[in-house]
Design a protein around this motif. Structure first.
Motif, PDB file in Angstrom:
ATOM      1  N   LEU A 263       0.826  -1.201   0.000  1.00  0.00           N
ATOM      2  CA  LEU A 263       0.000   0.000   0.000  1.00  0.00           C
ATOM      3  C   LEU A 263       0.864   1.257   0.000  1.00  0.00           C
ATOM      4  CD1 LEU A 263      -2.886   1.297   0.319  1.00  0.00           C
ATOM      5  CD2 LEU A 263      -2.466   1.236   2.789  1.00  0.00           C
ATOM      6  N   TYR A 264       1.875   1.274   0.843  1.00  0.00           N
ATOM      7  CA  TYR A 264       2.703   2.477   0.964  1.00  0.00           C
ATOM      8  C   TYR A 264       3.455   2.770  -0.336  1.00  0.00           C
ATOM      9  CZ  TYR A 264       6.185   5.818   2.483  1.00  0.00           C
ATOM     10  OH  TYR A 264       6.977   6.931   2.581  1.00  0.00           O
ATOM     11  N   PHE A 265       4.025   1.744  -0.937  1.00  0.00           N
ATOM     12  CA  PHE A 265       4.830   1.982  -2.142  1.00  0.00           C
ATOM     13  C   PHE A 265       3.975   2.299  -3.366  1.00  0.00           C
ATOM     14  CE2 PHE A 265       8.041  -0.404   0.394  1.00  0.00           C
ATOM     15  CZ  PHE A 265       8.981   0.615   0.436  1.00  0.00           C
ATOM     16  N   ASN A 266       2.695   1.925  -3.307  1.00  0.00           N
ATOM     17  CA  ASN A 266       1.781   2.239  -4.413  1.00  0.00           C
ATOM     18  C   ASN A 266       0.760   3.302  -4.009  1.00  0.00           C
ATOM     19  OD1 ASN A 266       2.608   0.194  -6.488  1.00  0.00           O
ATOM     20  ND2 ASN A 266       2.069  -1.210  -4.838  1.00  0.00           N
ATOM     21  N   ARG A 267       1.059   4.049  -2.965  1.00  0.00           N
ATOM     22  CA  ARG A 267       0.068   4.963  -2.378  1.00  0.00           C
ATOM     23  C   ARG A 267      -0.452   6.002  -3.366  1.00  0.00           C
ATOM     24  NH1 ARG A 267       5.100   6.067  -0.733  1.00  0.00           N
ATOM     25  NH2 ARG A 267       5.867   8.209  -0.572  1.00  0.00           N
ATOM     26  N   GLN A 268       0.390   6.451  -4.281  1.00  0.00           N
ATOM     27  CA  GLN A 268      -0.050   7.492  -5.214  1.00  0.00           C
ATOM     28  C   GLN A 268      -1.150   6.980  -6.139  1.00  0.00           C
ATOM     29  OE1 GLN A 268       0.946  10.726  -4.882  1.00  0.00           O
ATOM     30  NE2 GLN A 268      -0.763  11.072  -6.300  1.00  0.00           N
ATOM     31  N   ASN A 269      -1.113   5.694  -6.467  1.00  0.00           N
ATOM     32  CA  ASN A 269      -2.178   5.127  -7.303  1.00  0.00           C
ATOM     33  C   ASN A 269      -3.533   5.226  -6.611  1.00  0.00           C
ATOM     34  OD1 ASN A 269      -0.275   4.416  -9.227  1.00  0.00           O
ATOM     35  ND2 ASN A 269      -0.054   2.312  -8.479  1.00  0.00           N
ATOM     36  N   TYR A 270      -3.530   4.995  -5.310  1.00  0.00           N
ATOM     37  CA  TYR A 270      -4.780   5.060  -4.545  1.00  0.00           C
ATOM     38  C   TYR A 270      -5.242   6.511  -4.405  1.00  0.00           C
ATOM     39  CZ  TYR A 270      -3.931   0.169  -3.554  1.00  0.00           C
ATOM     40  OH  TYR A 270      -3.731  -1.176  -3.700  1.00  0.00           O
ATOM     41  N   VAL A 271      -4.304   7.408  -4.183  1.00  0.00           N
ATOM     42  CA  VAL A 271      -4.648   8.836  -4.103  1.00  0.00           C
ATOM     43  C   VAL A 271      -5.247   9.309  -5.425  1.00  0.00           C
ATOM     44  CG1 VAL A 271      -3.713  11.173  -3.855  1.00  0.00           C
ATOM     45  CG2 VAL A 271      -2.928   9.354  -2.326  1.00  0.00           C
ATOM     46  N   ASP A 272      -4.639   8.893  -6.525  1.00  0.00           N
ATOM     47  CA  ASP A 272      -5.143   9.302  -7.846  1.00  0.00           C
ATOM     48  C   ASP A 272      -6.561   8.779  -8.077  1.00  0.00           C
ATOM     49  OD1 ASP A 272      -2.738  10.535  -8.307  1.00  0.00           O
ATOM     50  OD2 ASP A 272      -1.918   8.930  -9.562  1.00  0.00           O
ATOM     51  N   ALA A 273      -6.810   7.527  -7.700  1.00  0.00           N
ATOM     52  CA  ALA A 273      -8.152   6.947  -7.886  1.00  0.00           C
ATOM     53  C   ALA A 273      -9.180   7.700  -7.051  1.00  0.00           C
ATOM     54  CB  ALA A 273      -8.137   5.465  -7.513  1.00  0.00           C
ATOM     55  N   MET A 274      -8.838   8.000  -5.808  1.00  0.00           N
ATOM     56  CA  MET A 274      -9.772   8.711  -4.927  1.00  0.00           C
ATOM     57  C   MET A 274     -10.009  10.137  -5.411  1.00  0.00           C
ATOM     58  SD  MET A 274      -8.920   7.290  -1.074  1.00  0.00           S
ATOM     59  CE  MET A 274      -7.143   7.124  -1.181  1.00  0.00           C
ATOM     60  N   SER A 275      -9.009  10.722  -6.026  1.00  0.00           N
ATOM     61  CA  SER A 275      -9.147  12.093  -6.518  1.00  0.00           C
ATOM     62  C   SER A 275     -10.175  12.206  -7.642  1.00  0.00           C
ATOM     63  CB  SER A 275      -7.796  12.608  -7.013  1.00  0.00           C
ATOM     64  OG  SER A 275      -6.849  12.656  -5.966  1.00  0.00           O
ATOM     65  N   LYS A 276     -10.455  11.089  -8.316  1.00  0.00           N
ATOM     66  CA  LYS A 276     -11.412  11.095  -9.426  1.00  0.00           C
ATOM     67  C   LYS A 276     -12.839  10.757  -8.973  1.00  0.00           C
ATOM     68  CE  LYS A 276      -7.749   9.571 -12.570  1.00  0.00           C
ATOM     69  NZ  LYS A 276      -7.204   8.414 -13.335  1.00  0.00           N
ATOM     70  N   SER A 277     -13.011  10.523  -7.683  1.00  0.00           N
ATOM     71  CA  SER A 277     -14.316  10.086  -7.180  1.00  0.00           C
ATOM     72  C   SER A 277     -15.355  11.190  -7.276  1.00  0.00           C
ATOM     73  CB  SER A 277     -14.194   9.645  -5.712  1.00  0.00           C
ATOM     74  OG  SER A 277     -15.462   9.454  -5.138  1.00  0.00           O
ATOM     75  N   HIS A 278     -16.608  10.780  -7.510  1.00  0.00           N
ATOM     76  CA  HIS A 278     -17.736  11.718  -7.493  1.00  0.00           C
ATOM     77  C   HIS A 278     -18.411  11.741  -6.128  1.00  0.00           C
ATOM     78  CE1 HIS A 278     -17.470  12.324 -11.791  1.00  0.00           C
ATOM     79  NE2 HIS A 278     -17.497  11.023 -11.985  1.00  0.00           N
TER      80      HIS A 278
END
Length: 358
Positions: free
Chosen positions: A322-337
């Motif tokens: 999770l920590y090493f791929n954290r930006q992927n999760y941040v990017d996905a959440m940033s696109k949420s409606h």
């Protein structure tokens, strides 16, 4: 001045989203009143905000045999009469309900007086109380895309859950200072919750020696769940419960380990915190946390671990992943409606109130 009645109770999760709406409602000039049970948790939580509170009789709707099934319908009917009398006298423009059994007599009474109602369903599938309210609701706010198929199409609106604005205003430095942590090592925040969190607490503590090699850990472990043997462990800080400083802990956290209650995970989404969810198993709930977690995993917001599958090595491996791929999760959440729930819900409330006024 427009008037709104808020309702919902039985658990904090049926109250805190209402509290999150208060600043926006006040800024929009609404006169606000709250209707809840006589002595429920909602009464205690609302007392901090100087909002007029009216208590009504309420009963629980059970799907199982219980002697109270014979008496509670009379309590609900009494609550309906009390709510109707109050609403008839107060004459609100709109009712907003967060659910819980106390909301049923309020929403049904409002509908009988042609007062528009907006209701909010936190979980993937509507609970029994909301199922009884949906037929008379103007709109039904949902947290999950999957919930939309369970609601009439002309009523369902994907909003997410209202989050207190102050949670996004924390100070990382204040959090580090409060925990005695350094700024050069990432922080894991663990939110076990006050109920049903013993297994999460144990899993994290069993993994501590390995986790502390690369992380610092702040652990909100629940009432009476402090482990005194770990009090002086460097890089590990325990709290039973945090209120005002919670925003600083969130600001400090790089990743989060949490249960999968709807309000908790919507806070993680709004704050864009990469997370591992450990949902309550079906045997300990109606299965809503399992569904909530599955939805967040499918949307790319979370890693999900089943409680029964957790081992120390698995937890440590998933935290590193999770920590090493954290930006992927941040990017996905940033696109949420589902992130600006307060704005979306306020639009629905204003629309319903305008319709009543006109």
């Amino acid at each position: 001045m427009k008037k709104i009645v808020l309702t919902g109770g039985g658990t904090a999760g049926h109250v805190t989203p209402n509290i999150a709406l208060l600043p926006a409602l006040q800024a929009a000039g609404y006169e606000i009143s709250y209707v809840g049970s006589y002595e429920g948790i909602e009464k205690k939580l609302i007392a901090d905000f100087n909002i007029p509170y009216t208590g009504i009789s309420t009963g629980k709707f059970r799907r199982y045999l219980d002697p109270k099934n014979f008496s509670d319908p009379f309590r609900v009917m009494k609550g309906f009469v009390e709510a109707r009398n109050y609403l008839k006298n107060y004459q609100p423009d709109v009712v907003f309900s967060k659910g819980g059994f106390v909301s049923v007599p309020v929403v049904r009474a409002a509908a009988s007086l042609h007062i528009p109602c907006i209701i909010h369903e936190s979980d993937m599938t509507p609970g029994l109380a909301n199922k009884l309210c949906i037929p008379v609701a103007e709109k039904v706010c949902c947290n999950f895309p999957e919930t939309m198929k369970n609601i009439p199409a002309d009523k369902a609106v994907l909003t997410g859950s209202p989050i207190r604005a102050e949670l996004a205003e924390g100070s990382k430095l204040a959090g580090l200072n409060m925990c005695g942590f350094t700024a050069n090592k990432p922080v894991i925040m663990v939110i076990g919750g006050s109920l049903g969190a013993a297994n999460v607490n144990k899993a994290v503590r069993d993994a501590l020696p390995k986790l502390l090699e690369d992380f610092q850990v702040v652990h909100l472990c629940g009432k009476d769940k402090i482990d005194n043997l770990l009090l002086n462990t460097p890089g590990y800080k325990q709290f039973e419960y945090i209120k005002a400083e919670l925003k600083d802990i969130f600001a400090m956290a790089d990743v989060v380990i949490s249960r999968a209650g709807a309000n908790a995970i919507c806070e993680l989404l709004a704050l864009k915190k990469p997370n591992i969810l450990i949902p309550l198993p079906a045997a300990s709930s109606r299965g809503d946390q399992l569904l909530n977690a599955a939805s967040f995993e499918a949307q790319g917001y979370s890693i999900v671990l089943n409680e029964d599958d957790i081992t120390t090595n698995l937890l440590v491996d998933k935290v590193h992943e999770l920590y090493f791929n954290r930006q992927n999760y941040v990017d996905a959440m940033s696109k949420s409606h589902q992130m600006d729930a307060v704005k979306t819900i306020m639009e629905l409330i204003n629309e319903a109130a305008d319709k009543k006024t006109n």
